[in-house]
Design a protein around this motif. Structure first.
Motif, PDB file in Angstrom:
ATOM      1  N   GLU A 127     -12.487  13.095 -20.704  1.00  0.00           N
ATOM      2  CA  GLU A 127     -13.747  13.617 -21.220  1.00  0.00           C
ATOM      3  C   GLU A 127     -13.496  14.933 -21.931  1.00  0.00           C
ATOM      4  O   GLU A 127     -12.449  15.563 -21.725  1.00  0.00           O
ATOM      5  CB  GLU A 127     -14.769  13.813 -20.100  1.00  0.00           C
ATOM      6  N   LEU A 128     -14.446  15.325 -22.762  1.00  0.00           N
ATOM      7  CA  LEU A 128     -14.381  16.615 -23.456  1.00  0.00           C
ATOM      8  C   LEU A 128     -15.607  17.424 -23.091  1.00  0.00           C
ATOM      9  O   LEU A 128     -16.693  17.202 -23.623  1.00  0.00           O
ATOM     10  CB  LEU A 128     -14.339  16.407 -24.973  1.00  0.00           C
ATOM     11  N   THR A 129     -15.430  18.333 -22.153  1.00  0.00           N
ATOM     12  CA  THR A 129     -16.501  19.228 -21.737  1.00  0.00           C
ATOM     13  C   THR A 129     -15.999  20.656 -21.920  1.00  0.00           C
ATOM     14  O   THR A 129     -14.802  20.867 -22.131  1.00  0.00           O
ATOM     15  CB  THR A 129     -16.872  19.010 -20.259  1.00  0.00           C
ATOM     16  N   PRO A 130     -16.866  21.640 -21.810  1.00  0.00           N
ATOM     17  CA  PRO A 130     -16.385  23.018 -21.902  1.00  0.00           C
ATOM     18  C   PRO A 130     -15.336  23.363 -20.836  1.00  0.00           C
ATOM     19  O   PRO A 130     -14.518  24.259 -21.029  1.00  0.00           O
ATOM     20  CB  PRO A 130     -17.658  23.847 -21.700  1.00  0.00           C
ATOM     21  N   GLU A 131     -15.308  22.607 -19.738  1.00  0.00           N
ATOM     22  CA  GLU A 131     -14.353  22.871 -18.653  1.00  0.00           C
ATOM     23  C   GLU A 131     -13.054  22.078 -18.782  1.00  0.00           C
ATOM     24  O   GLU A 131     -12.135  22.258 -17.984  1.00  0.00           O
ATOM     25  CB  GLU A 131     -14.992  22.540 -17.294  1.00  0.00           C
TER      26      GLU A 131
END
Length: 187
Positions: free
Chosen positions: A69-73
């Protein structure tokens, strides 16, 4: 109608079903040469054509993204990574920063993930790319051009390194550890 004719008709329909299933399997996204795969939660496209960002799974022979996934974290195991919103002309180059995932945009420089275009302007919540509304078959979109990578990756690496220099930000890796266009292309 005799039994022989009924058997022939059943055999004919069975063969037709097998042919239709065979055509479906041949045309399925997992069996075609897919170049991109959407990653949640924004559905930006991850490059399956880059061996370093999507190595081949030895069991299936299919490229698998190095992240889920691509999240800010999200923490990238290699930098820069690449993701694309096909509504934009060019992809973004992704980096780990002391403040979370960030991206390089050739027009605007370094900024924290996600770009405003992936957020609902009224609520500020995630607004994933809807490929059905785009009428885009994302797996068939062409890979990023080698000339774009050659022009932008070294510049983005330098820009990121100047934004978060290792002498002031301990988490910034050595400049020499950033991927080159050739590494992204698997050359």
């Amino acid at each position: 109608m005799d039994i022989k004719n009924v058997s022939n008709i059943k055999l004919f329909f069975l063969l037709m079903v097998i042919m239709v299933l065979g055509i479906f399997l041949i045309q399925s996204p997992s069996s075609v040469n897919a170049y991109w795969q959407p990653l949640p939660p924004y559905n930006t496209l991850w490059p399956l054509w880059s061996p370093i960002l999507s190595p081949i799974d030895p069991l299936t022979g299919i490229p698998v993204p190095i992240i889920n996934e691509l999240t800010p974290e999200t923490i990238l195991p290699v930098q820069p990574a690449l993701t694309w919103d096909p509504r934009q002309v060019n992809p973004w180059l992704l980096y780990n920063s002391p403040y979370g995932l960030c991206y390089y945009d050739p027009l605007y420089g370094i900024d924290l993930w996600p770009p405003d275009s992936l957020l609902d302007p009224l609520t500020g919540l995630i607004a994933p790319i809807n490929f059905l509304l785009l009428k885009t078959y994302y797996t068939a979109l062409a890979p990023t051009s080698a000339s774009w990578l050659t022009s932008n990756v070294p510049l983005a690496n330098l820009f990121f390194y100047n934004t978060y220099p290792s002498i002031t930000v301990a988490s910034t890796p050595a400049f020499s550890s950033f991927l080159t266009p050739a590494q992204l292309l698997g050359l």
